[in-house]
Scaffold this active site. Structure first.
Site, PDB file in Angstrom:
ATOM      1  N   THR A 119      -8.410   6.852  -1.153  1.00  0.00           N
ATOM      2  CA  THR A 119      -9.740   6.317  -1.455  1.00  0.00           C
ATOM      3  C   THR A 119     -10.816   7.353  -1.139  1.00  0.00           C
ATOM      4  OG1 THR A 119      -9.553   5.213   0.690  1.00  0.00           O
ATOM      5  CG2 THR A 119      -9.298   3.850  -1.274  1.00  0.00           C
TER       6      THR A 119
ATOM      7  N   HIS B 180       0.801  -1.234   0.000  1.00  0.00           N
ATOM      8  CA  HIS B 180       0.000   0.000   0.000  1.00  0.00           C
ATOM      9  C   HIS B 180       0.829   1.276   0.000  1.00  0.00           C
ATOM     10  CE1 HIS B 180      -3.913  -1.951   0.993  1.00  0.00           C
ATOM     11  NE2 HIS B 180      -3.106  -2.872   1.489  1.00  0.00           N
TER      12      HIS B 180
END
Ligand code: OX2
Length: 833
Positions: free
Chosen positions: A678, A374
Site C-alpha cells: 500500500t 492478505h
C-alpha cells in the site's frame, strides 16, 4: 544567524538549563543577543505539551458531540452495521487528522500562532498510536477513515495493547527494541468501565439433557478474565459521521474468587492473578507476516473475539428481532485469520446459549462473516495445535470438529471418488501434533473470501485455495484491491501538493472523489504548473533532509535523487537486493575517473523499517545497511554522489514526511509474494515514481498510470516456482555483478564479513529462495534507466504529474464501497444536521 523569524520555532528538546549551558559557550559580545533570542525562540517541553493538550481537548470536545449523535442516529435507524475485526489498527497521530476532518485546521493554526506556537510543533508532540506492525494494520486504519467519511454505520473492534509496536533504536548499526508505552495522557480514548464482558478460558465441557430432552453442552470451570471497553472516536472527513473504534483491555474479573483470595490473606496470589489477566492485552506481537503459535497470542485472539461478539450480539438482541435477521443487521469482516475464532464463538452462542439448531445457526454464521486474506506466504498462515486449543477452549474445539465433520461429509458427497481431497481440505491437519488450519476454517465459515490485489486473489484461487474453488465454485472468492486514504496520505502529509491540486481543480472535492485527479492531466505541459510541482517536491525533500540531519547527523543534498525503501524488513521484500545494489553502485563509483564521476547522478538511498525481534536474517540486513552507510557516507572520495541513510524507528508519522519526499521508491518483492503493498500507492500519489517488480498492486498501478511511468524489472510470478526448483537441484549461477558485491563484503569492506555470511550464504549456498541473484542484473540496469530519466527534469515531471492524475482508483473510498456492495450489503446512513 540570530534573527530567526518569530513563528519559526522548532522544539529541539532544550529546557532552561540547556539554554544556560549553551549560553556559557556564547562569546561575550553576543551574549545579550543570545538571551533575547533564546527567550523568544525556545519554549520548554512542558509548554509544548500544554499547547498540545489544550488543542487536542478542544477538538476532542467537538468530536464527542458528533460521536454521540452518530451513535444515536445509527441506533435509531437500526440498519445493518459493519464490524471490522482487526488485531491491528496502525492509527498514527490523531490531532492533525481530527483538525482536517472537522475542517478547522486553519482556525487552530491561527489560534496557536497568537499564542506563539507553530502548529506543526504542536502536532508533533503527539505520540503515534502504533497498534500494528505494517500494511495490514495501516489498511485497517485507512478503512476506518473511509467508512466514516462515506457515512457507513461501522465499528472497528481491536485490542487496547498497553505496548504498541516497539520503538526501534539503532546502536552500533544493530536494531535494539525499546518498549512503546503510549497510554499516558492519551486524550483520544474513553474508558467505558461500565461496558465489560467476562471471558472464560480453560475448564471443561459437560453434556446433559435439557427439560425437552435435547442434548446440550455447557462449558464450565476454568478462569474468567474481564474485558473492559475503551472507545476511540473516528471522525469522517467533511461529514458529521463519527464512528467508533472499540478496543478491549483485560483485567482480573471482579468476581468473588478474587475477593475470597484477598480476604483469605492470599494477597500475593490475588495480585498474581490480576497481573496474569492484564497480560492478555499487554503487548502487540511484533511479527509481520509471521505466526508463531504462542498460547498468549491465542488467548488474545479469543479474548478479543469473544468480547466483540458478546457486544455485537447484545446490541442485536436489543432490537428484539428474530435470529434469522441477524445477517441483515450485522456484517463482520475478518482482517486476516486472526479473528477466525469469532466464527466458532458465534456458532457457540447460537447453539449453546440461545438454543438454536446447528443448521439454522450455521446458516446465520456463514451469512454474517467475510474473510480477507492478505498473504500467500506459508510462514504467515495460522495454524494452532489441537492440544493447545483443546486445553484453552475445549468447547470451541468440539465445535470446530463438528464444522469439519459436516463440511467433509458434504465434500465426500460432492467428490465420491476423490479420497485425497478430504485430507487436503480438512480443517484439521493430520500432523504431530494435529493442527487447526485457521484459513480453511475462515473460508468455510464465511460467505465471501477476498484477496487484496488482482494477482494475489488469482494466486489464492489457483494455488492456496484451489480445492475450495472446486468445492464452493468461483463466486465465493473475489478480489478487492487495496487503497489508502487520500486525506492522510495526500492532504495531511503533503498540504502544499493538495492545495496546488485544489487550485487547479477548483476545490478539494478530489479528496472525497479521488477519480477527479484525472482532471490534472491537461496541465501536464503547463510550464508554471510544472515549476510549482517541482518546487513542492524540493520543499518536501528539504523537510526530509532536515529529519535525516536531526536523526542521523548525516547531511544529504536535496538536489540528489532520493531513492526510498521504507517498510517492514523481510527477506521477501528484498531490502538485501537494494543494499547489494547500493554496494554495486559504490564500487562502480570507486572505480571511476574524475571525468566519469561528473556524469554520475547523485543519489541518496534511504531505508527504514523494523525487523521482528526474533528474525535474525532481517536484523542482519539492517546491520549491513548501517555498516554500508558508515563506510559510504564517510568516504570523501564519493561525497554527494552517494549517501546511504537508515531512518530509525519508521512509523506512520515519519511516513507522512517520507512519502512526499521521494523521487523513486522501491517495491521490489519477489514476484508473487507481496499481497498488495500500500505504500506503493502513497508514494505515487505524492508524485514519486516507482521501481518495482510485477507483484501485488504494482501491476494495477502500472495498468492505471501506464508502463512508461514506472520502472519494472525482474522475473514474473509465473516463473518463480520453476527457478526455485532449478536452484534446488543445483542449477544456480551467482550473477557476476552480485559476485563483485559479495567479494567486497567478504573482504571486510563493511566490517567483519562473518557478520554477513548467513546473508550471502542464503543466496550462494542455500538456493536463493527469493531470487536475489536472478533479478540482480535486471535491477541494476533498471536503476541506470532511473538515473537517465531523472536527469531529464521535464520528462520526469511529466511522468510524476501524469501518474498522480491517474491514481484515482487507489482510494480506500473505492475499496470500502466495493466491500459494501459485494460483501457486506450495507448502505451508508445519510447525514442530516
Ligand atoms: C500485509 C501484506 O503483506 C501486504 O502486501 C498488504 O498490502 C497488507 O497486508 C494489506 O493488505 N500481514 N501483513 C500483511 O499480510 C499479513 C498476513
Amino acid at each position: 544567524g540570530f534573527s530567526r523569524p518569530k513563528h519559526k520555532r522548532t522544539f529541539t528538546g532544550f529546557g532552561p538549563s540547556e539554554i544556560k549551558n549553551v549560553e556559557a559557550s556564547i562569546p561575550e559580545p553576543l551574549r545579550e543577543a543570545w538571551r533575547k533570542y533564546s527567550a523568544r525562540e525556545f519554549t520548554t517541553k512542558e509548554e509544548f505539551e500544554a499547547a498540545y493538550s489544550g488543542t487536542a481537548l478542544a477538538f476532542r470536545d467537538r468530536l464527542i458531540i458528533e460521536w454521540n449523535r452518530t451513535q444515536q442516529r445509527q441506533t435509531f435507524t437500526d440498519q445493518k452495521r459493519v464490524y471490522y475485526l482487526s488485531l491491528e489498527f496502525l492509527m498514527g497521530r490523531a490531532l492533525d487528522n481530527a483538525m482536517l476532518n472537522v475542517g478547522m485546521k486553519d482556525a487552530a493554526r491561527e489560534g496557536l500562532k497568537d499564542l506563539g506556537f507553530r502548529i506543526e510543533d504542536v502536532i508533533s508532540q503527539e505520540h503515534d498510536a502504533a497498534l500494528g506492525n505494517g500494511g495490514l494494520g495501516r489498511l485497517a486504519a485507512c478503512f476506518l477513515d473511509s467508512l466514516a467519511t462515506l457515512n457507513y454505520p461501522a465499528w472497528g473492534y481491536g485490542l487496547r495493547y498497553r505496548y504498541g509496536i516497539f520503538k526501534q533504536e539503532i546502536v552500533n548499526g544493530y536494531q535494539m527494541e525499546v518498549p512503546d508505552y503510549w497510554l499516558d495522557n492519551n486524550p483520544w480514548e474513553f474508558p467505558r468501565h461500565e461496558i465489560t464482558v467476562d471471558i472464560q478460558f480453560y475448564g471443561h465441557v459437560k453434556k446433559h439433557q435439557d427439560e425437552n430432552g435435547k442434548l446440550v453442552h455447557s462449558w464450565e470451570g476454568g478462569d474468567v478474565v474481564q474485558a473492559v471497553a475503551y472507545d476511540v472516536p473516528i471522525p469522517g472527513y467533511g461529514t458529521k459521521t463519527t464512528n467508533n473504534l472499540r478496543l478491549w483491555s483485560s483485567k482480573a474479573s471482579s468476581g468473588e474468587f478474587d475477593f475470597q483470595k484477598f480476604n483469605a490473606g492470599d494477597y500475593e496470589s490475588a495480585v498474581a492473578d490480576q497481573q496474569n489477566a492484564e497480560t492478555i492485552s499487554a503487548v502487540l506481537y511484533p511479527n509481520d507476516n509471521l505466526e508463531r503459535g504462542k498460547e498468549l497470542r491465542l488467548k488474545q485472539q479469543y479474548f478479543w473475539c469473544a468480547a466483540s461478539l458478546f457486544d455485537i450480539v447484545r446490541r442485536f438482541k436489543k432490537t428484539k428481532r428474530a435470529w434469522s435477521e441477524f445477517p441483515d443487521q450485522v456484517a463482520i469482516q475478518l482482517n486476516d485469520t486472526h479473528p477466525t475464532l469469532a466464527i466458532v464463538e458465534l456458532q457457540r452462542i447460537l447453539i449453546d446459549i440461545e438454543g438454536l439448531e446447528w443448521d439454522e445457526a450455521w446458516n446465520i454464521v456463514t451469512k454474517t462473516f467475510g474473510y480477507t486474506n492478505h498473504t500467500v506466504l506459508p510462514e504467515a498462515l495460522e495454524k494452532w495445535s489441537v492440544p493447545l486449543v483443546q486445553n484453552l477452549l475445549p468447547r470451541h474445539l468440539q465445535i470446530i470438529y463438528d464444522i469439519n465433520l459436516f463440511f467433509l461429509q458434504s465434500v465426500e458427497k460432492q467428490f465420491p471418488n476423490d479420497r485425497e481431497i478430504l485430507a487436503r481440505v480438512s480443517i484439521i491437519e493430520e500432523s504431530h501434533p494435529k493442527m487447526v488450519r485457521m484459513a480453511y476454517l475462515a473460508i468455510i465459515g464465511s460467505h465471501k473470501v477476498n484477496g487484496v490485489a488482482e494477482l494475489h486473489s488469482d494466486l489464492l484461487k489457483t494455488t492456496l485455495f484451489k480445492d475450495f474453488v472446486d468445492i464452493y465454485g468461483p463466486d465465493r472468492f473475489t478480489n478487492v484491491t487495496n487503497g489508502v486514504t487520500p486525506r492522510r496520505w495526500l492532504h495531511q502529509a503533503n498540504p502544499a501538493l493538495s492545495s496546488l491540486i485544489a487550485q487547479k481543480l477548483g476545490g478539494h472535492e478530489f479528496l472525497t472523489d479521488l477519480t477527479l485527479l484525472d482532471k490534472l492531466e491537461v496541465f501536464v505541459d503547463d510550464k508554471e504548473f510544472r515549476r510549482q510541482w517541482a518546487e513542492i517536491k524540493s520543499h518536501n525533500k528539504l523537510r526530509l533532509a532536515k529529519l535525516i540531519k536531526e536523526t542521523t547527523g548525516y547531511t544529504v543534498n536535496p538536489e540528489s535523487l532520493f531513492d526510498v525503501q521504507v517498510k517492514r524488513i523481510h527477506e521477501y521484500k528484498r531490502q538485501q537486493l537494494n543494499i547489494f545494489g547500493v554496494i554495486h553502485r559504490y564500487l562502480k563509483i570507486k572505480g571511476m575517473s574524475a571525468e566519469e564521476r561528473k556524469k554520475v547522478v547523485p543519489r541518496v538511498s534511504i531505508f527504514g523499517g523494523k525487523a521482528a525481534p526474533g528474525y535474525w536474517m532481517a536484523k542482519t540486513i539492517i546491520h549491513l545497511i548501517n555498516n554500508v552507510a558508515s563506510v559510504v557516507n564517510n568516504d570523501s572520495d564519493v561525497g554527494d554522489l552517494l549517501k546511504v541513510i537508515f531512518i530509525e524507528d519508521y512509523n506512520v508519522s515519519k511516513a507522512e514526511i517520507i512519502c512526499p519526499a521521494s523521487d523513486i521508491s522501491e517495491h521490489i518483492s519477489t514476484a508473487g509474494t507481496e499481497g498488495s503493498g500500500t505504500s506503493n500507492m502513497k508514494f505515487v500519489m505524492n508524485g514519486g515514481l516507482i521501481i518495482g517488480t510485477c507483484d501485488g498492486a504494482n501491476i494495477e498501478i502500472t495498468r492505471e498510470i501506464g508502463d512508461q511511468n514506472i520502472f519494472l524489472f525482474g522475473n514474473l510470478a509465473e516463473d518463480v516456482e520453476d527457478l526455485r526448483h532449478r536452484h534446488f537441484y543445483g542449477d544456480f549461477q551467482l550473477d557476476p555483478g552480485l559476485a563483485k558485491v559479495f567479494k567486497a563484503i567478504k573482504d571486510n569492506m563493511f566490517g567483519d564479513a562473518a557478520d554477513f555470511s548467513a546473508l550471502t550464504a542464503s543466496i550462494e549456498e542455500h538456493g536463493d529462495y527469493y531470487l536475489v541473484s536472478d533479478d540482480f542484473h535486471s535491477y541494476v540496469t533498471t536503476h541506470e534507466m532511473v538515473d537517465e530519466a531523472f536527469v531529464n527534469k521535464e520528462e520526469w515531471l511529466a511522468k510524476s504529474i501524469t501518474s498522480v492524475a491517474r491514481m484515482g482508483f487507489f482510494s480506500t473510498d473505492r475499496v470500502i464501497n466495493e466491500y459494501a456492495d459485494s460483501i457486506w450489503n450495507v448502505e451508508p446512513l445519510a447525514v442530516k444536521d
